[in-house]
Write an enzyme that holds these catalytic residues in place. Structure first.
Site, PDB file in Angstrom:
ATOM      1  N   SER A 695       0.809  -1.228   0.000  1.00 24.03           N
ATOM      2  CA  SER A 695       0.000   0.000   0.000  1.00 24.03           C
ATOM      3  C   SER A 695       0.841   1.276   0.000  1.00 24.03           C
ATOM      4  O   SER A 695       0.283   2.366  -0.116  1.00 24.03           O
ATOM      5  CB  SER A 695      -0.939   0.003   1.211  1.00 24.03           C
ATOM      6  OG  SER A 695      -0.211   0.006   2.416  1.00 24.03           O
ATOM      7  N   LYS A 738      -5.912   3.596   9.052  1.00 33.66           N
ATOM      8  CA  LYS A 738      -4.902   4.497   8.492  1.00 33.66           C
ATOM      9  C   LYS A 738      -5.364   5.955   8.556  1.00 33.66           C
ATOM     10  O   LYS A 738      -4.582   6.856   8.901  1.00 33.66           O
ATOM     11  CB  LYS A 738      -4.607   4.108   7.046  1.00 33.66           C
ATOM     12  CG  LYS A 738      -3.958   2.741   6.883  1.00 33.66           C
ATOM     13  CD  LYS A 738      -3.776   2.377   5.425  1.00 33.66           C
ATOM     14  CE  LYS A 738      -3.125   1.007   5.251  1.00 33.66           C
ATOM     15  NZ  LYS A 738      -2.970   0.626   3.852  1.00 33.66           N
TER      16      LYS A 738
END
Length: 809
Positions: A695, A738
């Site tokens: 990611s 996140k």
């Protein structure tokens, strides 16, 4: 053939046949029977017998070597006179040899058909001194003590007809060397110790070493005798007790009082079995065990094992349930009262309870709460039990490596007992408790079995109605129990076990949620725990936020609770020292005095818009985090260096990012050969922390583009997404965690993949209001948002590093 000779003085020739010995050392002045079966040894004996009957016996260094050579033999041996030799029908030779003198093997002159060596006599010289006399007396006394303690010296029966003759030889021997030889030959010392005695020249040294060896043997015999004495005493005591018990039993029978206490115990077990509500097959098993106990003496050790087993069978709940009607509104109120936030988690739990209320059964998927530490996974299990009006049982599985911890130990083992599941059921006292298996992701395995495999049966609704425990050896119905499991991560849970679980993810708390939890739960809890009334200490809202923002950085609230507790304890100390204030108000300005300097500052507070630095987002088992990706360029040959303890997947992402930049040099306004004379170094700080995953792809690409174009990246932009070689941005996981981490760090803009737009509904509204979300499909969209300036558009031209000064940061 048998031949007899008389030992006599012989002249020692220069060369003699050599007979290797295994685990045996021959000493001068002693006789020893020797059996030889190896061809070279027999050839050496034949050669000696046919000539002067002298042979050198030398000990092997390694007794397992079948055909020893020069390097396998010690350098000192003993010349022996063969007094008798018998050739057995099996092919072996049995010889009676008498040791004459010690010799040093100077040189080997022959290997086949037997070993022949040049020898040099080692004279046994000594001077009769007081020291030698004292050592000889000591050795004689030690030898006598050795025999008195049960030591068994081995003398050649052909040389000494009885023990008295053997002892007289030792007691009246005035030659110190002969004394050492006689005792060393007769006692089973280690071969290397005997060889050491043979090789020593000084009589004083030989006597001293022999004394040390005798002292060691005497110590061993004393310990052995002590152990034997204790064992004999214990056996005698047990025999005496058994006889006394039989006598008591006979007396009781005569008086008509036999087995009264035992009969009372049998009767009590019979009543327990009747009241327990056991299934028929279990009841039959219990009655059979009870019959065996009734036939045993109450003093029989086996009786205690049967008694413990019957106590477990009768103490387990077989039909007793926790009563109570499920009230959905009450259940919802309990969950809201005990836990703030976690709306999705509460909704799923209430759905589960609704199905249970209508169906009347608990059968269905086992709930597994997965999330960072300190987010309320374990405590919500207690709330579920409270809402259901059931008993709550918690079993921690962290660190368990033995299958018997789950299934129990078999009754053949001393101290055996059922596994933790049935122990928990007995503790609850009902067949339908709420059973929480905590830290299921931390189960280990070793040679004692796999505990996670043993859980498969207990957690399978189709099988756990007949759960088998190794100790009970009867089926137990666990289908009425409600099992809940908790974990921090899913990766370590075996697939077969994970398939039986319904995963409910616990996200990290936002600052607002932590604030509400502190105000409603944590502060009151800590004040009461310290013995004060809640009204005694007041925290202002600003003080609570000061603690959250500057003294904690976590997904849960455990660290926040510790800091609140620390503040409360300091106030309690003032009260204990006599402070009469009615109320203590904690303001934001007081926090630094109570807790010290701030432990954390916003991660972006000191960061400026800079070239070659991008902010990525990561997800870990303890919640989300942001991470900085730094890229620097230096003169070189186009090599890519990756540091920061990156995993294989993240390394591949960095390589893919560089490949994308090289393939799209035209659109980025770079020179055609921009990379050929520079080395690229990519570093992710906090190098002690392992990092992996795809990611970070768009953050890596952005940082590399920024470094080559000298175009700074915005400091308040954080990004996440996997990038392909064509520049497509792919979907990632853990977006909520996140985003919450980025929000805590002070980020203002979030760049995420277009396909993650659906995850926006999981993010709290107050967080969404503070952030600007940009969803992208490709790298062009990322660079437009992340870079301060739009990448320059210019006609490509051929050139090198010297033509493009912006290529080096």
């Amino acid at each position: 053939m048998i031949n007899d000779v008389t030992a006599q003085s012989v002249k020692l020739p220069d060369s003699l046949p050599v007979g290797p010995l295994r685990d045996t050392v021959m000493f001068p002045g002693t006789s020893l029977p020797i059996v030889s079966g190896r061809s070279k040894s027999k050839a050496a004996l034949d050669a000696a017998w046919e000539s002067n009957r002298l042979v050198v016996f030398v000990t092997q260094k390694n007794s397992r070597i079948e055909d020893p050579t020069q390097k396998d033999l010690y350098q000192v041996g003993t010349v022996c006179l063969l007094k008798r030799m018998i050739k057995n029908p099996e092919g072996e030779y049995t010889v009676s040899a008498e040791g004459l003198v010690r010799v040093y093997l100077r040189k080997y002159t022959q290997e086949d058909p037997y070993i022949l060596a040049e020898v040099e006599e080692i004279p046994d010289l000594y001077e009769k001194t007081e020291e030698i006399e004292a050592l000889m007396r000591t050795v004689r006394e030690q030898f006598k003590r050795f025999v008195e303690l049960g030591g068994n010296p081995m003398f050649d029966p052909a040389a000494f007809s009885n023990w008295t003759a053997s002892w007289n030889m030792v007691a009246h021997n005035d030659d110190p060397n002969l004394l050492v030889n006689s005792i060393a030959q007769s006692i089973d010392f280690k071969t290397i110790d005997k060889q050491q005695l043979l090789e020593m020249n000084s009589s004083v040294d030989r006597l001293s070493r022999l004394s040390e060896l005798l002292a060691k043997e005497i110590k061993i015999l004393q310990i052995s005798q002590n152990i034997s004495s204790k064992t004999q005493e214990r056996v005698s005591r047990m025999t005496r007790e058994a006889i006394l018990r039989e006598q008591m039993r006979s007396i009781e029978e005569e008086l008509g009082e036999s087995e009264g206490g035992q009969n009372q115990e049998i009767h009590e077990f019979e009543q327990k079995i009747k009241r327990s509500g056991m299934p028929k097959d279990v009841r039959d098993k219990a009655i059979k065990e009870l019959a065996g106990l009734a036939k045993m003496s109450q003093y029989n050790p086996e009786a205690s094992y049967k008694r413990n087993y019957l106590e477990w069978l009768t103490d387990l709940p077989w039909k007793l349930e926790s009563n109570g009607v499920l009230d959905m509104k009450k259940a919802e109120g309990v969950l809201d009262q005990d836990h703030y936030g976690l709306q999705k988690v509460k909704e799923r739990i209430l759905e589960f309870l609704a199905v249970h209320k209508l169906s009347g059964k608990v059968k269905g998927p086992i709930l597994c709460f997965v999330g960072p530490p300190g987010t309320g996974k374990t405590s919500i299990g207690k709330s579920i039990a409270k809402a259901l009006n059931r008993k709550f049982v918690k079993v921690s599985l962290g660190g368990i490596r033995d299958e018997a911890e789950i299934r129990g130990h078999r009754r053949t083992y001393v101290g055996s007992m059922p596994g933790r599941i049935l122990q928990g059921v007995k503790q609850a006292g009902s067949v339908n408790p709420v059973f929480m298996l905590d830290e299921i992701d931390k189960i280990g395995m070793d040679y004692r079995g796999d505990p996670s495999a043993a859980l498969l049966e207990a957690l399978d609704p189709e099988q756990n109605n007949a759960f088998s425990d190794h100790y009970l050896e009867v089926p137990y119905d666990l289908s009425n129990a409600m099992f809940i499991t908790t974990a921090n991560i899913l990766d370590t849970i075996p697939p077969a076990l994970r398939d039986r679980l319904e995963i409910i993810r616990y996200p990290g708390y936002t600052e607002n949620e932590k604030f509400q939890i502190a105000k409603k739960f944590l502060i009151e809890k800590q004040i009461e725990a310290c013995g004060l009334k809640v009204e005694k200490i007041k925290f202002t809202d600003e003080a609570v936020m000061e603690i959250i923002q500057k003294y904690t950085r976590e997904a849960g609230v455990r660290g926040l609770e510790r800091e609140v507790s620390s503040v409360v304890r300091k106030i309690v100390r003032k009260v204990a020292n006599g402070d009469k204030s009615k109320t203590f108000t904690i303001e934001a300005k007081d926090i630094a005095k109570l807790l010290g300097p701030a432990k954390f500052t916003p991660q972006l507070a000191d960061v400026e818009d800079s070239v070659g630095t991008a902010t990525g987002m990561a997800w870990t088992e303890v919640g989300g985090e942001i991470m900085f990706i730094e890229v620097t360029l230096m003169p070189g040959k186009g090599q890519l260096t990756l540091t920061g303890q990156l995993g294989d997947v993240m390394k591949e992402s960095a390589q893919a990012a560089l490949s994308y930049v090289r393939a799209h040099w035209r659109e980025l306004g770079l020179l055609e050969r921009f990379y050929q004379k520079v080395d690229i170094h990519v570093h992710v700080p906090e190098g002690a922390v392992p990092k992996d995953g795809p990611s970070a792809g768009i953050a890596l690409t952005t940082a590399i583009v920024s470094a080559f174009t000298k175009n700074p990246v915005k400091k308040d932009v954080a990004m996440t997404g996997e990038v392909t070689l064509r520049g497509r941005v792919l979907e990632i996981g853990g977006l909520k965690e996140k985003v919450l981490a980025a929000h805590r760090a002070g980020v203002k803009t979030i760049i995420a993949p277009e396909n993650n737009k659906k995850d926006l509904e999981d993010i709290p509204e107050n967080v969404q209001k503070d952030l600007d979300f940009i969803f992208v499909k490709n790298m062009n969209d990322v660079l437009k948002v992340a870079l301060i300036n739009k990448p320059p558009s210019r006609e490509p031209r051929k050139g090198y590093l010297s033509d493009y000064p912006a290529a080096v940061a």
